[in-house]
Design a protein around this motif. Structure first.
Motif, short mmCIF file in Angstrom:
data_model
loop_
_atom_site.label_atom_id
_atom_site.label_comp_id
_atom_site.label_asym_id
_atom_site.label_seq_id
_atom_site.Cartn_x
_atom_site.Cartn_y
_atom_site.Cartn_z
N LYS A 140 0.83 -1.22 0.00
CA LYS A 140 0.00 0.00 0.00
C LYS A 140 0.86 1.26 0.00
O LYS A 140 0.39 2.33 -0.38
CB LYS A 140 -0.94 -0.01 1.22
N THR A 141 2.11 1.14 0.42
CA THR A 141 2.99 2.32 0.41
C THR A 141 3.66 2.52 -0.94
O THR A 141 4.39 3.49 -1.14
CB THR A 141 4.10 2.20 1.48
N LEU A 142 3.46 1.56 -1.86
CA LEU A 142 4.11 1.65 -3.17
C LEU A 142 3.08 1.99 -4.24
O LEU A 142 1.97 1.50 -4.20
CB LEU A 142 4.74 0.30 -3.56
N PRO A 143 3.50 2.80 -5.23
CA PRO A 143 2.59 2.99 -6.36
C PRO A 143 2.66 1.75 -7.25
O PRO A 143 3.63 1.00 -7.21
CB PRO A 143 3.18 4.21 -7.08
N SER A 144 1.62 1.50 -8.04
CA SER A 144 1.63 0.41 -9.02
C SER A 144 2.60 0.80 -10.15
O SER A 144 2.77 1.99 -10.41
CB SER A 144 0.21 0.24 -9.54
N PRO A 145 3.22 -0.11 -10.88
CA PRO A 145 3.14 -1.57 -10.76
C PRO A 145 4.02 -2.10 -9.62
O PRO A 145 4.94 -1.42 -9.17
CB PRO A 145 3.64 -2.05 -12.11
N TYR A 146 3.72 -3.32 -9.22
CA TYR A 146 4.43 -3.97 -8.13
C TYR A 146 5.47 -4.93 -8.69
O TYR A 146 5.18 -5.67 -9.64
CB TYR A 146 3.43 -4.71 -7.23
N VAL A 147 6.66 -4.88 -8.14
CA VAL A 147 7.75 -5.75 -8.61
C VAL A 147 7.97 -6.84 -7.57
O VAL A 147 8.32 -6.55 -6.42
CB VAL A 147 9.05 -4.95 -8.83
N LEU A 148 7.73 -8.10 -7.97
CA LEU A 148 7.87 -9.25 -7.07
C LEU A 148 9.04 -10.08 -7.56
O LEU A 148 9.08 -10.47 -8.74
CB LEU A 148 6.60 -10.11 -7.13
N LYS A 149 9.96 -10.36 -6.66
CA LYS A 149 11.15 -11.12 -7.07
C LYS A 149 11.35 -12.33 -6.19
O LYS A 149 11.49 -12.19 -4.96
CB LYS A 149 12.40 -10.24 -6.98
N ALA A 150 11.41 -13.51 -6.82
CA ALA A 150 11.79 -14.71 -6.08
C ALA A 150 13.20 -14.49 -5.56
O ALA A 150 14.06 -13.98 -6.29
CB ALA A 150 11.74 -15.92 -7.00
N ASP A 151 13.45 -14.85 -4.30
CA ASP A 151 14.75 -14.59 -3.70
C ASP A 151 15.87 -15.34 -4.41
O ASP A 151 16.94 -14.79 -4.67
CB ASP A 151 14.70 -15.02 -2.23
N GLY A 152 15.63 -16.60 -4.75
CA GLY A 152 16.70 -17.45 -5.27
C GLY A 152 16.76 -17.48 -6.79
O GLY A 152 16.01 -16.78 -7.47
N LEU A 153 17.66 -18.29 -7.33
CA LEU A 153 17.81 -18.41 -8.78
C LEU A 153 16.58 -19.06 -9.37
O LEU A 153 16.11 -20.08 -8.88
CB LEU A 153 19.04 -19.27 -9.13
N ALA A 154 16.05 -18.47 -10.43
CA ALA A 154 14.85 -19.01 -11.06
C ALA A 154 14.98 -18.96 -12.57
O ALA A 154 14.01 -18.71 -13.29
CB ALA A 154 13.61 -18.27 -10.59
#
Ligand code: AMP
Ligand code: GLY
Length: 422
Positions: A140-154
């Motif tokens: 909620k503190t971030l404007p869209s778009p949202y960046v989601l990153k898997a922590d490990g190698l993918a």
């Protein structure tokens, strides 16, 4: 010197091409290599994670130096495997220790490192299972778009950029429940940064560093940077907006604090650092670290290094990189990637590749190929990189495009707009 390069892509072929030009290189090996690397060295049929077989090959072939191409064996600790093994510990490995490889192997580690050393990057928080409510309030503190990153190698698939808040939350749930296996048991959520990206590379002996030519890669499958993400469809070097004043900021605000931070953490780091950067309001920010060279950037960058590359690798191994010089070729270099039809979705391998022998004015690097009954067959999504020099970017691109037409395999596709945004 007998040198072993670990890996099988266009990056490794390009590194080998450059190393092979050095009078210091007596013999070159690849594990496992591809059809292209077999024309400049000896391919050993060993997977990049098979440390026991690599050990045997290093001893049997009296290898003097090992250069690691891809991130996986680094994150798995190939450097430490060598440094703690009686037989191998005198043989330098160019590539960071397992602790150093966490800069790429864990996004959470990389973000915490940048926060600690005041390295400009997107605002973030990290979440694990059971923290959806916390994640929801952070989002909620971030404007869209949202960046989601898997922590490990993918395998390059672990970053999702989602416009809708509810969709992003649902996606976060799936990630934490194992969408990317172990890699997404932790997820970094960060602020979206808007700007133009570039790749900056350094080689370091842990104390000193040299900046290599920068490059820009083109990750999307479609022209105009549209469609799915790929491993990279082409690259150009130099990058016009990376002028002296911008690169000075990169060095002062990002490179030096990174090298000093690694030292401060007592992390053994002798290898490449790839800074995935974005220019935001004229200033560089870090999108990601990689602990290896970029692919396909290497297929352009190697053309622009004039100095003896083995001399630089020796500097890394001996810890006297400060005594070495690195000279750039002032020409432009570009690479255009020829890929299999359907890539990055499902695609077929095993298509015969013909015509590479007709290419005279570009350098052909094999990215995904293998020899079968003396025929060169495609063996991956990215198949061939066509690299060229030019007085300017367009001249270099024209050569790559001309030569891309001479190389054939069923389903061949390439982007015809590399460099379009510069
Ligand atoms: P990464 O695997 O971290 O390189 O992310 C893949 C791609 O996602 C990057 O090359 C960027 O184009 C994009 N990306 C990652 N993080 C951000 C961010 N914070 N803001 C905007 N784009 C991003
Ligand atoms: N070209 C981007 C990478 O190697 O990750």
């Amino acid at each position: 010197m007998k040198i072993l390069i670990i890996g099988s892509g266009g990056r490794e072929h390009a590194l080998g091409w450059k190393i092979n030009q050095s009078p210091k290189c007596e013999k070159l090996f690849f594990a496992p290599g591809n059809a292209g690397t077999s024309s400049i060295g000896t391919n050993l049929p060993i997977g990049v994670s098979n440390f026991e077989e690599i050990e045997k090959a290093v001893v049997d072939n009296k290898i003097d130096l090992v250069l690691v191409g891809p991130e996986v064996p680094l994150v798995e600790g190939i450097y430490d495997f060598f440094s703690t093994n009686e037989q191998l510990k005198k043989i330098p490995v160019v590539g960071p220790s397992k602790a150093g490889a966490e800069l790429e192997g864990s996004k959470d580690f990389a973000k915490a490192f940048m926060a600690k050393y005041n390295i400009p990057t997107a605002r973030y928080e990290t979440f694990v299972a059971g923290e959806i409510d916390k994640a929801a309030s952070f989002m909620k503190t971030l404007p869209s778009p949202y960046v989601l990153k898997a922590d490990g190698l993918a395998a390059g698939k672990g970053v999702l950029i989602i416009d809708d808040y509810n969709e992003a939350l649902a996606e976060l749930n799936e990630m934490l429940e194992g969408k990317f296996g172990q890699a997404s048991k932790k997820v970094v959520i960060e602020e979206f940064l808007s700007g133009i990206e570039l790749s900056v590379f350094v080689i370091t002996d842990g104390e000193n560093y040299k900046i290599l030519p920068e490059a820009k890669d083109y990750k999307r499958i479609g022209e105009g940077d549209t469609g799915l993400n790929t491993g990279g469809m082409g690259a150009v070097s130099p990058v016009p907006f990376a002028d002296q004043s911008f690169m000075q900021k990169v060095e002062e605000q990002i490179i030096i604090p990174t090298i000093e931070g690694l030292k401060n953490e007592q992390i053994d780091y002798k290898g490449f650092i790839f800074f995935g950067l974005i220019k935001v309001n004229g200033n560089p920010m870090v999108i990601e670290y990689n602990v290896r060279m970029g692919d396909p950037e290497t297929e352009a960058v190697m053309l622009r290094i004039k100095s003896d590359f083995v001399d630089l690798l020796e500097g890394v191994a001996m810890g006297n990189l400060n005594e070495k010089t690195i000279e750039f070729d002032e020409q432009n270099a570009v690479t255009v990637m020829l890929v299999s039809g359907g890539y990055p979705g499902d695609y077929e391998k095993g298509k015969e590749i013909t015509g590479t022998e007709n290419v005279k004015s570009s350098v052909v690097f094999h990215a995904g190929s293998k020899l079968e009954n003396n025929k060169v067959m495609s063996d991956g999504g990215r198949v061939i990189a066509v690299s060229s020099y030019g007085k300017n970017m367009n001249e270099a691109l024209a050569l790559s495009y001309q030569n891309a037409q001479k190389i054939n395999f069923e389903g061949k596709y390439f982007r015809k707009d590399i460099g379009f945004d510069l």
